[in-house]
Design an enzyme around this catalytic site. Structure first.
Site, short mmCIF file in Angstrom:
data_model
loop_
_atom_site.label_atom_id
_atom_site.label_comp_id
_atom_site.label_asym_id
_atom_site.label_seq_id
_atom_site.Cartn_x
_atom_site.Cartn_y
_atom_site.Cartn_z
N CYS A 123 -7.97 8.83 -16.59
CA CYS A 123 -6.23 9.43 -17.15
C CYS A 123 -6.65 10.21 -18.49
CB CYS A 123 -5.55 8.61 -18.26
SG CYS A 123 -6.35 7.95 -19.30
N PRO A 124 -6.12 11.26 -18.79
CA PRO A 124 -6.78 12.36 -19.41
C PRO A 124 -7.44 12.18 -20.86
CG PRO A 124 -4.97 13.08 -19.16
CD PRO A 124 -4.83 11.66 -18.37
#
Length: 582
Positions: A123-124
């Site tokens: 995920c970011p």
């Protein structure tokens, strides 16, 4: 044409609710199906589904990030997901829902054994969703009786990293990520890609969908080349792997910078960098390429070597070490040294400094970059920088003074290395050597390397047409694709042919590439950019002594094609389908 009903909802009832509804509507329209979507938003329920709508539907889709009452869909094929997949690719959600509905009426044969599954989550921020998705996939696979290993690409780098053997033995690959994930190492495997939300929402359902809906790539020459590159990438280990990671990330900066410099010369002449031309388009393009693009080469090389060793915490110390190498005249050799020092220093610090789960978030953003940068910077200034700068200056002076037999020998050596394993360690060693020298304004080795790298697939393409009875019908067809790859300087285009007959093909290709490299070096052909193949030849000043450079490529291609015709034996099936062949 299917009739579909759907419900979308998110906790706030604003953006994701309506974006998911729009994604599903667009996906259904693209596939030729009808859909009615009920959006449960902050302003209430819009486009509410009636009992008649639900009764007439073939399948129902619930794309929500919050719980809703599902009782009214009882008895209907029901597909559940989150809003994110519907937003990203509504058509894929529609397909998956219809496939699930079809399998409910016509059951697919059960899997007769536990599957080996590998996965990646990312995920970011690389914190919560990454690990929640991994845990959901692990629990989902376990509940279905399968085994899974999940690589997490988190804030402190990749953990539980998948090995080449584990990927090779896997029956299935599941990627649950909200960031771009490199899938080249999975070429040829059945793969399903989705979001972390989909995995967190229902890991077991996602695994089941992957088992029935994962796709595998085709098998034309382009796919074979991609698979060969992926296999070579997975085989890279240790120092070689880290160096190639740095070189691959450096290339776009060298290409962009080199081409802008060449265009600047074309517009303003070879003295375009003088103050007399300041403010002109040529001067500006030259300045962008030389003082911005090229200035970042060594820092990027160093930073991504460190990144390969220590993941994200190593990037800043490595890049800063590369800046120092450029400032003190240590060039690409100094960048390589600073990258390895930064990587291993940060990796050691990461392993030794243990702050507990609550404070570990400080390591990648504060502690490791600070300590790593300080250590690398001090070593570069006080210990390593000056000797490396002296070594680079000596190498540069020797290369610029090469003439006659010395130039021929170096060209033959670099050329033969490019054709020996076509993208493997020997090939990439020659390529990295030549690319690094561009920063020191030594352009002849780069010219020899690219010309020699273009020759193998071009020779294969020529040989499959001239000596048709030496190749099967499939090989002759693939030879046309090899020509395109050769023109684009993708040496790996020759790998499928070499793999089938290595004892004849590889020596033939090495001879031609050695000839190409020797001609390029002895006539002092130069190249300012490290890639692009024939597409950079028309750009003024990108290639020095262009006429002889083209001659070198043509002569090497003819040499290898002739050697292939002599060494390879005619095959019966080819003789039958190619009566006019020699």
């Amino acid at each position: 044409m299917a009739r579909i009903v759907a419900v979308t909802a998110c906790p706030t009832g604003i953006a994701h609710t309506y974006m998911a509804a729009e994604g599903l509507e667009q996906g259904a329209a693209a596939l030729g199906h009808t859909i009615r979507v009920e959006a449960r938003g902050s302003a209430g329920v819009q486009n509410a589904l009636s009992p008649a709508d639900i009764e007439a539907a073939d399948v129902a889709i619930i794309a929500t990030d919050t719980g809703i009452d599902e009782s009214r869909f009882k008895g209907k094929p029901l597909y559940k997901t989150s809003t994110d997949p519907a937003i990203r690719d509504g058509a894929s959600v529609i397909r998956a829902a219809l496939a699930q509905a079809s399998s409910a009426t016509t059951p697919t044969p059960p899997v007769d054994r536990p599957l080996k599954i590998v996965g990646i989550t990312s995920c970011p921020t690389g914190i919560a969703h990454t690990f929640m998705a991994a845990e959901a996939l692990e629990q989902g696979a376990k509940s279905l009786g399968h085994t899974i290993k999940v690589e997490t690409q988190g804030s402190v780098g990749a953990k539980n990293t998948l090995t080449a053997q584990e990927i090779a033995e896997a029956d299935l690959v599941v990627i649950a990520a909200d960031t771009q994930v490199d899938t080249s190492r999975f070429v040829g495997k059945r793969l399903l890609s989705t979001s972390t939300k989909a995995a967190i929402h229902d890991g077991a359902t996602l695994i089941a969908q992957a088992i029935t809906g994962a796709k595998i790539a085709g098998a034309d020459l382009a796919d074979q080349v991609k698979a060969a590159k992926a296999e070579q990438s997975t085989q890279r280990t240790g120092v070689y792997k880290h160096l190639m990671t740095g070189v691959s990330h450096m290339l776009p900066f060298v290409v962009a910078g080199g081409l802008l410099i060449a265009i600047g010369f074309a517009l303003g002449g070879i003295y375009v960098y003088d103050d007399a031309y300041k403010g002109t388009l040529g001067w500006t393009l030259f300045t962008i390429g030389a003082k911005s693009g090229f200035a970042l080469m060594v820092p990027i090389l160093s930073g991504y070597i460190a990144f390969s060793i220590a993941d994200r915490p190593g990037l800043a110390p490595g890049a800063i070490g590369g800046m120092i190498a450029s400032a003190i005249g240590a060039g690409f050799l100094g960048g390589i040294a600073s990258g390895f020092i930064a990587g291993y220093v940060v990796k050691w610090l990461n392993d030794k400094i243990q702050l507990g789960r609550n404070l570990d978030g400080l390591k990648p953003t504060l502690i490791l970059p600070l300590l790593g940068t300080a250590i690398v910077g001090l070593l570069m200034y006080y210990v390593i920088g000056e000797p490396v700068a002296w070594a680079l200056a000596a190498i540069t002076a020797w290369l610029k003074g090469l003439q006659g037999s010395s130039a021929i020998f170096l060209g033959m050596l670099l050329g033969a290395m490019m054709a020996f394993d076509m993208g493997g360690p020997v090939n990439k060693s020659a390529y990295a050597f030549a690319t690094g020298l561009i920063a020191s304004e030594v352009y002849a080795p780069m010219a020899a390397v690219m010309a020699a790298g273009m020759t193998p697939p071009l020779a294969i393409a020529l040989a499959t047409q001239v000596f048709r009875n030496r190749f099967s019908e499939d090989e002759r067809e693939s030879g046309k694709a090899a020509a395109v790859l050769g023109i684009a300087f993708i040496t790996e285009g020759a790998i499928p042919f070499a793999a089938k007959d290595p004892l004849r093909v590889i020596p033939s290709l090495m001879v031609g590439s050695a000839v190409t490299g020797a001609i390029s070096m002895v006539f002092n052909c130069t190249l300012r950019v490290p890639h692009g193949g024939a597409f950079v030849l028309p750009i003024p000043n990108a290639v020095g002594n262009l006429g002889m450079y083209v001659v070198a490529i043509v002569v090497g291609t003819l040499t290898s094609a002739t050697a292939l015709g002599i060494l390879k034996r005619p095959i019966a099936s080819a003789i039958a389908t190619a009566p006019a062949a020699r």
